[in-house]
Design a protein around this motif. Structure first.
Motif, PDB file in Angstrom:
ATOM      1  N   LEU A 153       0.725  -1.163  -0.013  1.00 22.92           N
ATOM      2  CA  LEU A 153      -0.127  -0.074  -0.064  1.00 22.92           C
ATOM      3  C   LEU A 153       0.901   1.290   0.066  1.00 22.92           C
ATOM      4  CD1 LEU A 153      -2.747   1.414   0.166  1.00 22.92           C
ATOM      5  CD2 LEU A 153      -2.527   1.151   2.699  1.00 22.92           C
ATOM      6  N   GLY A 191       2.444   2.060  -3.415  1.00 24.88           N
ATOM      7  CA  GLY A 191       1.475   2.442  -4.332  1.00 24.88           C
ATOM      8  C   GLY A 191       1.173   1.072  -5.217  1.00 24.88           C
ATOM      9  N   ASN A 192       1.663  -0.091  -4.820  1.00 24.22           N
ATOM     10  CA  ASN A 192       1.306  -1.382  -5.478  1.00 24.22           C
ATOM     11  C   ASN A 192      -0.150  -1.760  -5.085  1.00 24.22           C
ATOM     12  OD1 ASN A 192       3.884  -1.367  -6.087  1.00 24.22           O
ATOM     13  ND2 ASN A 192       4.677  -2.509  -4.512  1.00 24.22           N
ATOM     14  N   ASN A 193      -1.236  -1.055  -5.545  1.00 23.95           N
ATOM     15  CA  ASN A 193      -2.494  -1.288  -4.893  1.00 23.95           C
ATOM     16  C   ASN A 193      -3.365  -2.690  -5.323  1.00 23.95           C
ATOM     17  OD1 ASN A 193      -2.514   1.214  -4.400  1.00 23.95           O
ATOM     18  ND2 ASN A 193      -3.410   2.292  -6.203  1.00 23.95           N
ATOM     19  N   GLN A 194      -3.034  -3.258  -6.329  1.00 22.47           N
ATOM     20  CA  GLN A 194      -3.540  -4.440  -6.831  1.00 22.47           C
ATOM     21  C   GLN A 194      -2.813  -5.556  -5.731  1.00 22.47           C
ATOM     22  OE1 GLN A 194      -6.425  -5.188  -8.574  1.00 22.47           O
ATOM     23  NE2 GLN A 194      -6.197  -7.331  -7.245  1.00 22.47           N
ATOM     24  N   LEU A 251      -8.716   0.566  -1.736  1.00 26.78           N
ATOM     25  CA  LEU A 251      -8.134   0.275  -3.012  1.00 26.78           C
ATOM     26  C   LEU A 251      -8.916  -0.003  -4.101  1.00 26.78           C
ATOM     27  CD1 LEU A 251      -5.162  -1.430  -0.989  1.00 26.78           C
ATOM     28  CD2 LEU A 251      -4.928   0.709  -1.884  1.00 26.78           C
ATOM     29  N   LYS A 252      -9.995  -0.896  -3.855  1.00 34.27           N
ATOM     30  CA  LYS A 252     -10.615  -0.911  -5.060  1.00 34.27           C
ATOM     31  C   LYS A 252     -11.376   0.083  -5.755  1.00 34.27           C
ATOM     32  CE  LYS A 252     -11.764  -6.048  -4.075  1.00 34.27           C
ATOM     33  NZ  LYS A 252     -12.741  -7.056  -3.941  1.00 34.27           N
ATOM     34  N   LYS A 287     -10.293   3.252  -5.486  1.00 32.34           N
ATOM     35  CA  LYS A 287      -9.146   3.928  -5.996  1.00 32.34           C
ATOM     36  C   LYS A 287      -8.868   3.520  -7.393  1.00 32.34           C
ATOM     37  CE  LYS A 287      -4.858   5.944  -4.906  1.00 32.34           C
ATOM     38  NZ  LYS A 287      -3.805   6.000  -3.933  1.00 32.34           N
ATOM     39  N   ILE A 288      -8.760   2.093  -7.759  1.00 25.94           N
ATOM     40  CA  ILE A 288      -8.265   1.501  -8.829  1.00 25.94           C
ATOM     41  C   ILE A 288      -9.355   1.922  -9.801  1.00 25.94           C
ATOM     42  CG2 ILE A 288      -8.053  -0.659 -10.297  1.00 25.94           C
ATOM     43  CD1 ILE A 288      -6.461  -1.702  -7.761  1.00 25.94           C
TER      44      ILE A 288
END
Length: 310
Positions: free
Chosen positions: A267, A270-273, A302-303, A305-306
């Motif tokens: 997180l 920035g490695n969101n997935q 995060l979901k 945000k993506i």
């Protein structure tokens, strides 16, 4: 540290601990203790017990590996030899009271790790109890007494160092940890502890130097990996932290603290997935705790945000 040579002499002369006087007689015997290469072993504890008298005494070997027993009665004696780092040896001997007894020569086998005698085990148990009760000064005294009684039990310096660490005496803690490294130069846990003393003194570069001494490929303990990763995380070395957290959960896939911190590291970078994947893995193992609610919030955030970035 002993203050003078004459003090050492006094200590050696006083080293026989009398348990009872019933064993006394006119006999005498001496012996030598060696290692497997024939080198004399100093400070071996020699316990002599007369079966006839149902009593005995203790003595220790000198620098030549020699021990003496004077004014003892004849008959069968059980004799035990103990030294930290060596396999204990037990023999039975017939002692003659009115004629010369042959010298005894004993060889002791060196073994890996620390041989825990009952006496040492009890002192260690007491020290650990005090440490767990956060009575660090009392625990320190208990561990110190072990080192004084069993100077070869070098690993106890780690326990003493832990007491100093909890008392925020980081310089002294480091000194103790280094004493362990003098005997066991590849001890990863102790390298980690030394690194922690620098981290707690705000000397981050020195801390990183010590953490880097630990061979990553050889670490197979998820707790050690987690602790190193967390130290990197706390000084904002997130890529390094990620490496250690990944390895920790590879070894133990249900290691909840490791999964949580791995998700946080992703997180932060920035490695969101990747963070979502790790956090969802966490929830499979722990769906109902208070921390699970927080992790679920991370996933939803995060979901979204993506989705919003598309």
């Amino acid at each position: 540290m002993r203050k003078a040579v004459f003090m050492v002499t006094l200590i050696l002369l006083a080293s026989t601990i009398v348990l009872s006087q019933a064993y006394r007689g006119k006999g005498k015997v001496k012996g030598y203790v060696f290692d497997e290469e024939g080198n004399p072993l100093e400070e071996v504890k020699v316990k002599l017990y007369s079966l006839k008298a149902q009593s005995g005494f203790e003595t220790v070997t000198d620098a030549d590996g020699r021990w003496n027993a004077y004014w003892i009665r004849g008959g069968t004696w059980n004799i035990d030899f103990e030294k930290i780092g060596y396999k204990p040896k037990k023999i039975s001997a017939e002692i003659k009271e009115w004629s010369k007894n042959p010298d005894m020569e004993i060889k002791m086998e060196k073994i890996e790790g620390l041989v825990i005698t009952e006496e040492l085990k009890e002192n260690l148990r007491r020290g650990n109890e005090l440490f767990n009760e956060e009575k660090y000064e009392e625990a320190f005294e208990s561990y110190k007494s072990i080192i004084e009684e069993f100077p070869d039990a070098y690993i106890i310096h780690k326990n003493i160092g832990n007491c100093y660490f909890q008392m925020e005496k980081y310089d002294l803690a480091e000194e103790c940890y280094r004493k362990v490294l003098e005997k066991d130069s590849s001890n990863n846990e102790v390298m980690l502890l030394i690194g922690n003393t620098y981290a707690n003194r705000g000397q981050d570069d020195d801390a990183l130097e010590w953490y880097s001494k630990i061979e990553f490929e050889k670490i197979d303990d998820p707790i050690v990996l987690y602790n190193i990763g967390t130290n990197f995380y706390n000084i904002s070395k997130f890529e390094e932290a990620l490496k250690y957290y990944k390895r920790a959960v590879e070894i133990q896939d249900d290691f909840l603290d490791g999964l949580y911190q791995l998700g946080l590291a992703h997180l932060t970078l920035g490695n969101n997935q990747e963070a979502i994947d790790v956090f969802e893995d966490y929830l499979e193992h722990d769906p109902d705790s208070e921390k699970a609610s927080q992790v679920r919030g991370f996933v939803e955030f995060l979901k979204k945000k993506i989705k919003d970035s598309k």
